[in-house]
Design a protein around this motif. Structure first.
Motif, PDB file in Angstrom:
ATOM      1  N   PHE A   1       0.827  -1.300   0.045  1.00 23.42           N
ATOM      2  CA  PHE A   1       0.094  -0.118  -0.023  1.00 23.42           C
ATOM      3  C   PHE A   1       0.772   1.293   0.075  1.00 23.42           C
ATOM      4  CE2 PHE A   1      -3.735  -2.143   2.331  1.00 23.42           C
ATOM      5  CZ  PHE A   1      -4.159  -2.966   1.170  1.00 23.42           C
ATOM      6  N   ALA A   2       2.067   1.429   0.843  1.00 24.99           N
ATOM      7  CA  ALA A   2       2.881   2.442   0.788  1.00 24.99           C
ATOM      8  C   ALA A   2       3.416   2.748  -0.230  1.00 24.99           C
ATOM      9  CB  ALA A   2       3.854   2.094   2.017  1.00 24.99           C
ATOM     10  N   ALA A   3       3.806   1.573  -1.074  1.00 25.41           N
ATOM     11  CA  ALA A   3       4.422   1.810  -2.368  1.00 25.41           C
ATOM     12  C   ALA A   3       3.722   2.412  -3.297  1.00 25.41           C
ATOM     13  CB  ALA A   3       5.053   0.542  -2.742  1.00 25.41           C
ATOM     14  N   ARG A   4       2.511   2.043  -3.452  1.00 30.89           N
ATOM     15  CA  ARG A   4       1.331   2.343  -4.152  1.00 30.89           C
ATOM     16  C   ARG A   4       0.939   3.801  -4.094  1.00 30.89           C
ATOM     17  NH1 ARG A   4      -1.669  -2.724  -7.004  1.00 30.89           N
ATOM     18  NH2 ARG A   4       0.117  -4.242  -7.123  1.00 30.89           N
ATOM     19  N   ARG A   5       0.775   4.055  -2.800  1.00 36.39           N
ATOM     20  CA  ARG A   5       0.641   5.587  -2.468  1.00 36.39           C
ATOM     21  C   ARG A   5       1.758   6.526  -2.909  1.00 36.39           C
ATOM     22  NH1 ARG A   5      -1.070   3.456   2.485  1.00 36.39           N
ATOM     23  NH2 ARG A   5       0.754   4.494   3.448  1.00 36.39           N
ATOM     24  N   GLY A   6       2.828   6.175  -2.753  1.00 30.05           N
ATOM     25  CA  GLY A   6       3.855   6.965  -3.048  1.00 30.05           C
ATOM     26  C   GLY A   6       4.086   7.122  -4.409  1.00 30.05           C
ATOM     27  N   ALA A   7       4.076   5.972  -5.203  1.00 29.35           N
ATOM     28  CA  ALA A   7       4.159   6.159  -6.779  1.00 29.35           C
ATOM     29  C   ALA A   7       2.966   6.729  -7.467  1.00 29.35           C
ATOM     30  CB  ALA A   7       4.144   4.661  -7.328  1.00 29.35           C
ATOM     31  N   ASP A   8       1.946   6.719  -6.635  1.00 32.45           N
ATOM     32  CA  ASP A   8       0.562   7.342  -7.392  1.00 32.45           C
ATOM     33  C   ASP A   8       0.830   9.002  -7.129  1.00 32.45           C
ATOM     34  OD1 ASP A   8      -2.011   7.913  -8.035  1.00 32.45           O
ATOM     35  OD2 ASP A   8      -2.729   7.876  -6.117  1.00 32.45           O
TER      36      ASP A   8
ATOM     37  N   ALA B   1      -5.632  10.090 -24.598  1.00 33.59           N
ATOM     38  CA  ALA B   1      -4.315   8.924 -24.257  1.00 33.59           C
ATOM     39  C   ALA B   1      -4.918   8.258 -23.035  1.00 33.59           C
ATOM     40  CB  ALA B   1      -3.031   9.809 -24.146  1.00 33.59           C
ATOM     41  N   GLU B   2      -4.218   7.075 -22.877  1.00 31.50           N
ATOM     42  CA  GLU B   2      -4.413   6.590 -22.010  1.00 31.50           C
ATOM     43  C   GLU B   2      -3.445   6.365 -20.778  1.00 31.50           C
ATOM     44  OE1 GLU B   2      -4.975   2.083 -22.790  1.00 31.50           O
ATOM     45  OE2 GLU B   2      -7.080   2.385 -23.650  1.00 31.50           O
ATOM     46  N   VAL B   3      -3.885   6.501 -19.397  1.00 31.02           N
ATOM     47  CA  VAL B   3      -3.246   6.367 -18.268  1.00 31.02           C
ATOM     48  C   VAL B   3      -3.501   5.008 -17.674  1.00 31.02           C
ATOM     49  CG1 VAL B   3      -2.449   7.625 -16.084  1.00 31.02           C
ATOM     50  CG2 VAL B   3      -2.881   8.946 -18.362  1.00 31.02           C
ATOM     51  N   THR B   4      -2.527   4.250 -17.304  1.00 31.26           N
ATOM     52  CA  THR B   4      -2.716   2.814 -16.561  1.00 31.26           C
ATOM     53  C   THR B   4      -2.066   2.918 -15.193  1.00 31.26           C
ATOM     54  OG1 THR B   4      -2.764   2.123 -18.531  1.00 31.26           O
ATOM     55  CG2 THR B   4      -2.173   0.658 -16.940  1.00 31.26           C
ATOM     56  N   ALA B   5      -2.790   2.450 -14.185  1.00 29.03           N
ATOM     57  CA  ALA B   5      -2.050   2.260 -12.916  1.00 29.03           C
ATOM     58  C   ALA B   5      -2.695   1.257 -12.049  1.00 29.03           C
ATOM     59  CB  ALA B   5      -2.420   3.841 -12.154  1.00 29.03           C
ATOM     60  N   PRO B   6      -2.139   0.828 -11.028  1.00 33.98           N
ATOM     61  CA  PRO B   6      -2.948  -0.483 -10.512  1.00 33.98           C
ATOM     62  C   PRO B   6      -3.775   0.041  -9.144  1.00 33.98           C
ATOM     63  CG  PRO B   6      -0.377  -0.074  -9.846  1.00 33.98           C
ATOM     64  CD  PRO B   6      -0.702   1.000 -10.751  1.00 33.98           C
ATOM     65  N   THR B   7      -4.676  -1.157  -9.024  1.00 35.11           N
ATOM     66  CA  THR B   7      -5.332  -0.486  -7.728  1.00 35.11           C
ATOM     67  C   THR B   7      -4.694  -0.168  -6.701  1.00 35.11           C
ATOM     68  OG1 THR B   7      -7.428  -1.692  -6.668  1.00 35.11           O
ATOM     69  CG2 THR B   7      -5.801  -3.161  -7.113  1.00 35.11           C
ATOM     70  N   CYS B   8      -5.384   0.567  -5.843  1.00 29.41           N
ATOM     71  CA  CYS B   8      -4.795   1.436  -4.869  1.00 29.41           C
ATOM     72  C   CYS B   8      -3.519   2.041  -4.824  1.00 29.41           C
ATOM     73  CB  CYS B   8      -4.344   0.180  -3.754  1.00 29.41           C
ATOM     74  SG  CYS B   8      -5.908  -0.673  -3.011  1.00 29.41           S
ATOM     75  N   GLY B   9      -3.278   2.401  -6.022  1.00 32.37           N
ATOM     76  CA  GLY B   9      -2.179   3.247  -6.617  1.00 32.37           C
ATOM     77  C   GLY B   9      -2.396   4.081  -7.783  1.00 32.37           C
ATOM     78  N   ALA B  10      -3.599   4.525  -8.031  1.00 29.86           N
ATOM     79  CA  ALA B  10      -4.038   4.967  -8.932  1.00 29.86           C
ATOM     80  C   ALA B  10      -5.097   6.342  -8.673  1.00 29.86           C
ATOM     81  CB  ALA B  10      -5.111   4.213  -9.857  1.00 29.86           C
TER      82      ALA B  10
ATOM     83  N   ARG C   1      -6.707  -6.209   8.796  1.00 28.26           N
ATOM     84  CA  ARG C   1      -7.637  -5.495   8.266  1.00 28.26           C
ATOM     85  C   ARG C   1      -6.933  -4.232   7.294  1.00 28.26           C
ATOM     86  NH1 ARG C   1      -9.486  -9.411   9.621  1.00 28.26           N
ATOM     87  NH2 ARG C   1     -11.307  -9.733  10.351  1.00 28.26           N
ATOM     88  N   ALA C   2      -7.034  -3.932   6.164  1.00 30.60           N
ATOM     89  CA  ALA C   2      -6.593  -2.777   5.471  1.00 30.60           C
ATOM     90  C   ALA C   2      -6.934  -1.612   6.182  1.00 30.60           C
ATOM     91  CB  ALA C   2      -6.909  -3.037   4.005  1.00 30.60           C
ATOM     92  N   PRO C   3      -6.294  -0.321   6.090  1.00 31.20           N
ATOM     93  CA  PRO C   3      -6.584   0.757   6.579  1.00 31.20           C
ATOM     94  C   PRO C   3      -7.970   1.133   5.917  1.00 31.20           C
ATOM     95  CG  PRO C   3      -4.324   0.946   6.130  1.00 31.20           C
ATOM     96  CD  PRO C   3      -4.899  -0.197   5.559  1.00 31.20           C
ATOM     97  N   ALA C   4      -8.700   1.982   6.696  1.00 33.97           N
ATOM     98  CA  ALA C   4     -10.062   2.612   6.068  1.00 33.97           C
ATOM     99  C   ALA C   4      -9.767   3.338   4.771  1.00 33.97           C
ATOM    100  CB  ALA C   4     -11.045   3.118   6.804  1.00 33.97           C
ATOM    101  N   SER C   5      -8.645   4.064   4.623  1.00 37.55           N
ATOM    102  CA  SER C   5      -8.248   5.061   3.940  1.00 37.55           C
ATOM    103  C   SER C   5      -7.883   4.468   2.416  1.00 37.55           C
ATOM    104  CB  SER C   5      -6.878   5.804   4.275  1.00 37.55           C
ATOM    105  OG  SER C   5      -5.809   4.816   4.420  1.00 37.55           O
ATOM    106  N   MET C   6      -7.412   3.086   2.581  1.00 31.45           N
ATOM    107  CA  MET C   6      -7.179   2.215   1.466  1.00 31.45           C
ATOM    108  C   MET C   6      -8.410   1.703   0.785  1.00 31.45           C
ATOM    109  SD  MET C   6      -3.826   2.983   0.944  1.00 31.45           S
ATOM    110  CE  MET C   6      -4.004   1.965  -0.528  1.00 31.45           C
ATOM    111  N   VAL C   7      -9.574   1.416   1.633  1.00 29.69           N
ATOM    112  CA  VAL C   7     -10.583   0.941   1.181  1.00 29.69           C
ATOM    113  C   VAL C   7     -11.427   1.892   0.142  1.00 29.69           C
ATOM    114  CG1 VAL C   7     -12.959  -0.138   1.866  1.00 29.69           C
ATOM    115  CG2 VAL C   7     -10.892  -0.840   3.065  1.00 29.69           C
ATOM    116  N   ALA C   8     -11.458   3.046   0.840  1.00 30.81           N
ATOM    117  CA  ALA C   8     -12.046   4.308   0.248  1.00 30.81           C
ATOM    118  C   ALA C   8     -11.359   4.644  -0.979  1.00 30.81           C
ATOM    119  CB  ALA C   8     -12.007   5.464   1.120  1.00 30.81           C
TER     120      ALA C   8
END
Length: 296
Positions: free
Chosen positions: A28-35, A50-59, A106-113
């Motif tokens: 999660f931390a890696a994806r938040r930072g990269a996002d 144009a298309e922008v592609t990103a993974p879930t929890c990092g988009a 449990r994943a943080p509520a912020s990541m669920v949102a």
């Protein structure tokens, strides 16, 4: 964008070790930072459409900026859906109170949102299995926006060597040997099926410590995992969404699969094996009995 996410993720996962909770937190931390970085540096030269592609929890940030610029957004849904996963872990924890991970993680509520907001911002969502597809459609995502995420397995491995006429059967547990992947149900099914042995991948600290303390459970060999050598059935009795590569591998090689809907990926269990409900040890035992009789 996905190459950046992958690089950051590999570094943080290496630091996190093998603990499942720490690895998910690191992911999660890696994806938040990269996002955050990608949203700030989105190329101004990209043309509308144009298309922008990103993974879930990092988009989330990247997609918000992309939509502001009129760019098309493509979400790679390569992690489990967090809200359904929490509900499944809650159900499993009630059945197996000794398994601390089921109660604790449990994943943080912020990541669920964050994950659920990304569904809204994505023009196209690539998903890994029937379960995720159905859950997204239940949330109101139209089927026209959903695509099947290709399997990461690559070429089909060399045809496996079977057990021939050996009356003692061997099953491989798909994924790591954890309670959330159905190892407790596997143990219970073994008690009812004395002619079966289970081979497993043990990659995390055992929870509970005696999880694999059974005379007919052993650690799988590399050949058993990668080529399914000597494997009669692959079982995936997972409580929550999982995407173990052994399930797709079994379907490629014609090895029967016994799995919950959450663990079947895009495999058609009506053709490739047997579907059981999460927590249904008796159903797993009955499926093994049926498949063993069929092979005899």
């Amino acid at each position: 964008m996905t190459a950046l996410h992958s690089k950051w993720e590999r570094v943080l996962l290496a630091l996190a070790g093998t603990d499942a909770g720490r690895r998910m937190t690191a992911r999660f931390a890696a994806r938040r930072g990269a996002d955050a970085w990608a949203a700030r540096t989105l190329e101004a030269t990209l043309q509308t459409g144009a298309e922008v592609t990103a993974p879930t929890c990092g988009a989330l940030g990247t997609f918000a900026e992309a939509r502001r610029r009129g760019l098309r957004t493509v979400l790679m849904h390569d992690l489990p859906m967090l809200r359904p996963m929490h509900a499944d872990l809650d159900r499993a924890a009630l059945v197996h109170p000794r398994c601390a991970f089921l109660r604790r993680y449990r994943a943080p509520a912020s990541m669920v949102a964050r994950q659920e907001a990304e569904y809204v911002l994505a023009d196209v969502i690539h998903v890994r299995g029937h379960f995720a597809r159905e859950q997204l459609m239940a949330r109101g995502i139209p089927a026209a926006r959903l695509r099947a995420l290709p399997s990461p397995e690559g070429p089909m491995p060399t045809r496996r060597a079977g057990n021939g006429q050996n009356m003692h059967r061997v099953m491989l547990l798909a994924g790591l040997a954890t309670a959330r992947n159905g190892t407790m149900e596997l143990r219970a099914a073994l008690a009812a099926q004395p002619r079966w042995t289970a081979v497993v991948r043990a990659g995390e600290g055992l929870d509970p410590p005696d999880l694999l303390a059974h005379p007919r459970i052993r650690v799988a060999t590399r050949a058993e995992i990668e080529r399914l050598d000597g494997i009669d059935v692959v079982v995936a009795p997972s409580w929550c969404e999982s995407h173990a590569p052994e399930v797709a591998r079994a379907a490629w090689l014609g090895v029967p699969v016994v799995a919950t809907h959450r663990a079947a990926g895009f495999i058609d269990l009506a053709v490739a094996g047997v579907e059981i409900a999460p927590g249904d040890a008796a159903g797993l035992a009955a499926a093994l009995d049926m498949l063993g009789r069929r092979a005899a």
